[in-house]
Write a protein that holds these residues in place. Structure first.
Motif, PDB file in Angstrom:
ATOM      1  N   ILE A 184       0.990  -1.137  -0.006  1.00  0.00           N
ATOM      2  CA  ILE A 184      -0.006   0.294  -0.089  1.00  0.00           C
ATOM      3  C   ILE A 184       1.224   1.156  -0.172  1.00  0.00           C
ATOM      4  O   ILE A 184       1.833   1.351   0.906  1.00  0.00           O
ATOM      5  N   LYS A 185       0.832   1.929  -0.903  1.00  0.00           N
ATOM      6  CA  LYS A 185       1.565   3.308  -1.230  1.00  0.00           C
ATOM      7  C   LYS A 185       0.976   4.608  -0.625  1.00  0.00           C
ATOM      8  O   LYS A 185       0.012   4.880  -1.067  1.00  0.00           O
ATOM      9  N   VAL A 186       1.777   5.326   0.296  1.00  0.00           N
ATOM     10  CA  VAL A 186       1.107   6.351   0.908  1.00  0.00           C
ATOM     11  C   VAL A 186       2.020   7.551   0.881  1.00  0.00           C
ATOM     12  O   VAL A 186       3.161   7.598   0.910  1.00  0.00           O
TER      13      VAL A 186
ATOM     14  N   ASN B  21      -5.739   7.095   0.440  1.00  0.00           N
ATOM     15  CA  ASN B  21      -6.365   7.644   2.090  1.00  0.00           C
ATOM     16  C   ASN B  21      -6.498   6.559   2.921  1.00  0.00           C
ATOM     17  O   ASN B  21      -6.649   5.512   2.533  1.00  0.00           O
ATOM     18  N   SER B  22      -6.911   6.941   4.190  1.00  0.00           N
ATOM     19  CA  SER B  22      -7.039   5.955   5.293  1.00  0.00           C
ATOM     20  C   SER B  22      -8.235   4.939   4.875  1.00  0.00           C
ATOM     21  O   SER B  22      -8.199   3.809   5.379  1.00  0.00           O
ATOM     22  N   ARG B  23      -9.226   5.674   4.341  1.00  0.00           N
ATOM     23  CA  ARG B  23     -10.346   4.639   3.746  1.00  0.00           C
ATOM     24  C   ARG B  23      -9.976   3.595   2.814  1.00  0.00           C
ATOM     25  O   ARG B  23     -10.419   2.251   2.906  1.00  0.00           O
TER      26      ARG B  23
ATOM     27  N   LEU C  11     -11.989  11.683 -11.990  1.00  0.00           N
ATOM     28  CA  LEU C  11     -13.345  11.078 -11.911  1.00  0.00           C
ATOM     29  C   LEU C  11     -14.014  11.423 -10.511  1.00  0.00           C
ATOM     30  O   LEU C  11     -15.036  11.369 -10.486  1.00  0.00           O
ATOM     31  N   GLY C  12     -13.010  11.877  -9.734  1.00  0.00           N
ATOM     32  CA  GLY C  12     -13.505  12.084  -8.510  1.00  0.00           C
ATOM     33  C   GLY C  12     -14.005  10.824  -7.438  1.00  0.00           C
ATOM     34  O   GLY C  12     -14.841  10.877  -6.600  1.00  0.00           O
ATOM     35  N   VAL C  13     -13.165   9.868  -8.009  1.00  0.00           N
ATOM     36  CA  VAL C  13     -13.347   8.411  -7.255  1.00  0.00           C
ATOM     37  C   VAL C  13     -12.125   8.309  -5.981  1.00  0.00           C
ATOM     38  O   VAL C  13     -11.102   8.605  -6.345  1.00  0.00           O
ATOM     39  N   THR C  14     -12.907   7.639  -5.155  1.00  0.00           N
ATOM     40  CA  THR C  14     -11.922   7.390  -4.209  1.00  0.00           C
ATOM     41  C   THR C  14     -10.723   6.135  -4.830  1.00  0.00           C
ATOM     42  O   THR C  14     -11.320   5.335  -5.313  1.00  0.00           O
ATOM     43  N   THR C  15      -9.653   6.536  -4.197  1.00  0.00           N
ATOM     44  CA  THR C  15      -8.465   5.540  -5.102  1.00  0.00           C
ATOM     45  C   THR C  15      -7.549   4.960  -3.952  1.00  0.00           C
ATOM     46  O   THR C  15      -7.200   5.747  -3.006  1.00  0.00           O
ATOM     47  N   LEU C  16      -6.980   3.993  -4.491  1.00  0.00           N
ATOM     48  CA  LEU C  16      -5.934   3.249  -3.542  1.00  0.00           C
ATOM     49  C   LEU C  16      -4.749   3.129  -4.361  1.00  0.00           C
ATOM     50  O   LEU C  16      -5.070   2.560  -5.604  1.00  0.00           O
TER      51      LEU C  16
END
Length: 429
Positions: free
Chosen positions: A334-336, A345-347, A386-391
């Motif tokens: 997981i890259k932060v 982000n945390s979520r 897109l405004g999409v939550t991303t990991l």
């Protein structure tokens, strides 16, 4: 798919994909054989629930998706992103150089390549050629010489006594590969060589060459490395590895949930192109799929940007933060980066950890040293567009951007299992 079969198929995929165009063509074959339907952006689309589709742009980027059996405005879309391009040496438009009986080709460095490993390797040439046929039509074809056709010899240490302490590489003067020896009165034309290759490989007759995008590549095939086969070594692991993992995960799913894979070209040079992650390709596909409900679908969706991570190097351990040095074969990373070079982000990180923990699979975390700059991925670009939550996540590797890179032989399969679970998860957000 079992672990051994997964890795053997991975090696085959890497060997068949010397360029982004070949990678997309290889993916297309797998999608066709799995019952996915091709779509053309110029045509009207009539998408049916429970089916698989794919769209190709420029021959070098692809979006494949399953429509699922649930409403995208309520279920969202489970998305995985990767990129098809890798740093390499590309042939210039007017490339022929004749020097002391050698015929060489001028090259341009594509992306942030490690240049020294390109010396003293057996190189071949592959890519896309655009030509005029005997009917006056403009056509495209892929070529791959497959055998060693070029070499970039190092300067002998006797002529450069500081080679091991102070050698630098001038891309303009040091990198033109040698193709053959020619007489002084030689008039060999590069276009004629391509016409001959088109005929031999594709059975087509080209009246003239109108353009090309060709890359040199190392002919050494992908394979297992190590006394216990702990590692896989290959060219272009960054980031064909993630393209392969994402595709196999998509093919493995039941198709119940809306799921999508996007593999963009041009990530290594900033992604700003019609088929890059800064372009409109993915957004356009989602608009045509989700229609007026796109914004609602995005609110329920999540993107996993899969791009390889920097594994800790045993000879350079000080290049990592002491608490964030990912190890090979210890799980995906997981890259932060709180400066948004990665989109995690945390979520979004929690979603991945939850899925991975449920499957009993390992995961790690990477943060770059605070006194070093951080690279980036298509993750922040896609998240912003897109405004999409991303990991942002990736398999740890060594030798990133070299002509030959190395990963652990367990990590890709681990990521495949988690992405398969992600694609089939009844609810993400």
């Amino acid at each position: 798919m079992e672990h051994i079969d997964f890795n053997n198929d991975l090696l085959s995929f890497l060997n068949q994909s010397p360029t982004p165009w070949h990678a997309v063509a290889t993916m297309k074959k797998q999608l066709d054989s799995s019952g996915f339907h091709p779509l053309d952006e110029k045509d009207d689309w009539s998408l049916q629930a429970g089916n698989g589709y794919y769209v190709i742009r420029n021959g070098s980027s692809i979006v494949a998706f399953r429509t699922g059996n649930t409403d995208t405005t309520k279920a969202g879309v489970r998305m995985v992103g990767a990129h098809t391009d890798s740093p390499c040496l590309k042939v210039k438009p007017n490339p022929v150089l004749r020097r002391k009986g050698f015929l060489q080709l001028g090259v341009e460095v594509y992306g942030g390549a490690l240049l020294n490993p390109w010396f003293d390797r057996d190189l071949s040439l592959a890519g896309r050629v655009t030509y005029g046929d005997c009917n006056g039509q403009v056509q495209d074809a892929l070529i791959d010489f497959r055998k060693p056709v070029a070499f970039i010899p190092s300067l002998a240490i006797h002529l450069d006594r500081e080679a091991n302490s102070n050698r630098t590489v001038n891309p303009q003067t040091d990198l033109p590969p040698v193709l053959m020896q020619v007489p002084e009165d030689d008039t060999t034309d590069f276009a004629s060589l391509l016409i001959t290759q088109l005929k031999a490989e594709n059975g087509v007759t080209a009246e003239r060459i109108l353009g090309y995008e060709l890359s040199f590549y190392d002919v050494q095939q992908a394979g297992f490395v190590g006394l216990r086969n702990n590692f896989i070594a290959s060219a272009r692991l960054d980031n064909l590895l993630s393209c392969y993992i994402g595709l196999q995960a998509l093919l493995e799913t039941s198709g119940e949930q809306p799921a999508l894979l996007v593999c963009n070209d041009h990530e290594e040079v900033g992604s700003m192109s019609a088929e890059g992650a800064q372009g409109p390709f993915l957004s356009s596909v989602l608009e045509r799929w989700c229609g007026a409900g796109k914004s609602r679908a995005i609110a329920h969706s999540m993107m996993i940007s899969a791009d390889n991570a920097h594994g800790i190097h045993p000879n350079f351990m000080d290049k990592h933060d002491e608490n964030h040095g990912p190890q090979l074969n210890a799980g995906p990373v997981i890259k932060v980066n709180h400066n948004q070079r990665y989109a995690t982000n945390s979520r979004s990180a929690a979603v991945y950890r939850h899925l991975s923990d449920q499957l009993g699979l390992p995961h790690q975390t990477f943060v770059v040293r605070s006194d070093m700059g951080c690279g980036s991925t298509i993750g922040p670009l896609t998240a912003a567009n897109l405004g999409v939550t991303t990991l942002d996540i990736g398999v740890p590797q060594l030798g990133m951007h070299s002509i030959r890179e190395m990963i652990g032989s367990d990590d890709a399969y681990t990521l495949f299992k988690v992405l398969t679970g992600f694609y089939q998860s009844p609810q993400v957000f």
